[in-house]
Scaffold this motif. Structure first.
Motif, short mmCIF file in Angstrom:
data_model
loop_
_atom_site.label_atom_id
_atom_site.label_comp_id
_atom_site.label_asym_id
_atom_site.label_seq_id
_atom_site.Cartn_x
_atom_site.Cartn_y
_atom_site.Cartn_z
N SER A 182 0.85 -1.19 0.00
CA SER A 182 0.00 0.00 0.00
C SER A 182 0.89 1.25 0.00
CB SER A 182 -0.93 -0.02 1.21
OG SER A 182 -0.20 -0.11 2.41
N ASN A 183 0.27 2.42 0.11
CA ASN A 183 1.02 3.69 0.01
C ASN A 183 2.06 3.82 1.13
OD1 ASN A 183 -1.02 4.24 -1.94
ND2 ASN A 183 -0.75 6.43 -1.56
N ASN A 184 3.30 4.04 0.72
CA ASN A 184 4.38 4.23 1.69
C ASN A 184 4.56 5.71 2.02
OD1 ASN A 184 6.92 1.71 1.60
ND2 ASN A 184 4.83 1.46 0.88
N TYR A 185 5.09 5.97 3.22
CA TYR A 185 5.46 7.33 3.62
C TYR A 185 6.56 7.20 4.66
CZ TYR A 185 3.02 6.54 8.00
OH TYR A 185 2.65 6.04 9.22
N GLY A 186 7.26 8.29 4.92
CA GLY A 186 8.29 8.27 5.94
C GLY A 186 9.50 9.10 5.53
N PRO A 187 10.62 8.98 6.25
CA PRO A 187 11.83 9.74 5.94
C PRO A 187 12.36 9.42 4.54
CG PRO A 187 11.98 8.77 8.13
CD PRO A 187 10.76 8.18 7.47
N TYR A 188 13.01 10.39 3.94
CA TYR A 188 13.66 10.27 2.63
C TYR A 188 12.66 10.13 1.47
CZ TYR A 188 17.83 9.27 5.46
OH TYR A 188 18.85 9.32 6.37
N HIS A 189 11.41 10.53 1.68
CA HIS A 189 10.41 10.45 0.63
C HIS A 189 10.61 11.62 -0.33
CE1 HIS A 189 5.93 9.12 -0.06
NE2 HIS A 189 6.70 8.88 -1.10
N PHE A 190 10.76 11.34 -1.61
CA PHE A 190 11.03 12.37 -2.60
C PHE A 190 9.90 13.42 -2.58
CE2 PHE A 190 11.36 14.11 -6.94
CZ PHE A 190 12.69 14.49 -6.92
N PRO A 191 10.24 14.71 -2.61
CA PRO A 191 9.24 15.75 -2.33
C PRO A 191 8.29 16.08 -3.47
CG PRO A 191 11.40 16.75 -2.68
CD PRO A 191 11.62 15.26 -2.66
N GLU A 192 7.85 15.07 -4.22
CA GLU A 192 6.76 15.27 -5.16
C GLU A 192 5.53 14.47 -4.73
OE1 GLU A 192 7.88 13.85 -9.02
OE2 GLU A 192 8.06 11.77 -8.40
N LYS A 193 5.68 13.63 -3.71
CA LYS A 193 4.59 12.78 -3.25
C LYS A 193 3.78 13.50 -2.16
CE LYS A 193 5.69 9.32 -5.97
NZ LYS A 193 5.91 7.95 -5.53
N LEU A 194 2.57 13.01 -1.90
CA LEU A 194 1.60 13.74 -1.10
C LEU A 194 2.12 14.15 0.28
CD1 LEU A 194 -1.24 14.85 -0.55
CD2 LEU A 194 -1.92 12.53 0.16
N VAL A 195 2.66 13.21 1.06
CA VAL A 195 3.04 13.55 2.44
C VAL A 195 4.12 14.62 2.48
CG1 VAL A 195 4.04 12.64 4.57
CG2 VAL A 195 2.21 11.37 3.41
#
Length: 344
Positions: A182-195
């Motif tokens: 399912s949808n991942n989130y957290g540190p080092y997430h490239f800054p084009e994704k929702l979170v």
């Protein structure tokens, strides 16, 4: 175990690399270093003697053969992929070339290596997405037997790659396991994704875009939990079997955004209340209404459950972005970041 990780400089791949190194595995990180890759994601792991890096494109079969021959891995974790739905709407060709042709090349290179090396315990782990299953109504969850029904160029390309992996297992006997997350989130997430978009827009005091009415529902999985599940499946999953990995954290997009804003209010009160910045924008084409994962198989067969609730994980993530401006600031200048993509 020596593991060849494709896409190991990306968001999920780097989480796998970091955790695998911590657990004593040897890692060969294969990455083409495209726009969303960042070697800073694995800077600490790269200092370890069990870490190697190969800059290569999975569409380049000759390069793959050379890497297999040089490193002799015990397993492959195939995460390299184009993954942003909005970008797939604007430019689908890259998704076909990387996610389908690239996966084909990885399978063929793995098959040749496996047959020539005689490694009886070799395994190819293909990491995919729940988006291949399409969209759910208000009820129900995706299981491993849910029919595929992709709705975007991205999800169609990932669905095709899943089918290739199963075909190489059935036709050639290649030892494989598959996972759909399912949808991942957290540190080092490239800054084009929702979170990260919400966090960085709130920090800058800029409008926070929410597609449509914000009612789209996703199951949110903390990336470090996902990495833990992926290594578990690699080591203990049944050959030829697929496992759905979910966070057991369903939330509407608008509720997720408001939760992030609440954590911003608490951790960075300047500019509060941050939810005043929420701005509804036109929906993207083919936007799936709801995803939800039934994780019963991985729970019952392998004993895995997520350890982080969505509220706890979002708070950790907000805190990480507030503390790591030096990581994300340079990424804001990369191609397409900060722009509205995926409009027909």
């Amino acid at each position: 175990m020596k593991i060849l990780v494709t896409g190991g400089a990306g968001f999920i791949g780097s989480a796998v690399v970091r955790l695998a190194i911590q657990r004593g595995h040897s890692i060969v990180n294969l990455d083409a270093l495209t726009y969303s890759a960042n070697l800073a994601n694995v800077a600490d792991a790269a200092r370890h003697p069990n870490y190697s890096f190969e800059e290569a494109d999975i569409r380049d079969r000759a390069a793959l053969d050379a890497i297999f021959a040089a490193h002799q891995p015990d397993a492959v974790m195939h995460l390299a992929a184009e993954s942003h739905v909005d970008r797939s709407i604007d430019g689908p060709a890259a998704f076909i070339e990387t996610n389908l042709i690239g996966t084909f090349n990885m399978l063929e290179a793995s098959r040749a290596y496996w047959q020539e090396s005689g490694k009886a315990n070799f395994r190819f782990h293909h990491i995919s997405t729940d988006e291949v299953f399409g969209s759910l109504g208000e009820d129900g969850q995706f299981t491993e037997t849910t029919p595929y029904d992709p709705r975007s160029p991205y999800s169609a390309s990932k669905a095709g790659s899943d089918h290739l992996v199963r075909a190489w297992h059935e036709t050639y006997g290649l030892p494989v396991v598959l996972t759909n997350c399912s949808n991942n989130y957290g540190p080092y997430h490239f800054p084009e994704k929702l979170v990260p978009v919400v966090i960085l827009r709130a920090l800058a005091g800029e409008p926070i875009p929410v597609y449509g009415d914000g009612g789209n529902v996703r199951d949110w999985l903390y990336v470090e939990d996902h990495a833990d599940a992926l290594l578990l499946v690699l080591e203990n999953g049944e050959n030829g079997r697929s496992y759905n990995i979910g966070g057991e954290n369903e939330a509407r997009n608008i509720d997720l955004v408001r939760t992030i804003c609440a954590h911003m209010d608490d951790l960075r009160p300047e500019g509060a209340p941050h939810d005043r910045l929420i701005t509804f924008v036109s929906d993207r084409p083919g936007h799936d209404r709801r995803y939800a994962i039934d994780p019963k198989r991985i729970r019952d067969e392998l004993g895995w459950r997520p350890s982080v609730t969505v509220d706890e994980g979002l708070r950790r993530t907000v805190a990480w972005y507030l503390e790591n401006r030096d990581w994300w600031q340079p990424l804001l200048g990369r191609d397409g970041v900060g722009k509205r993509l995926g409009q027909v």
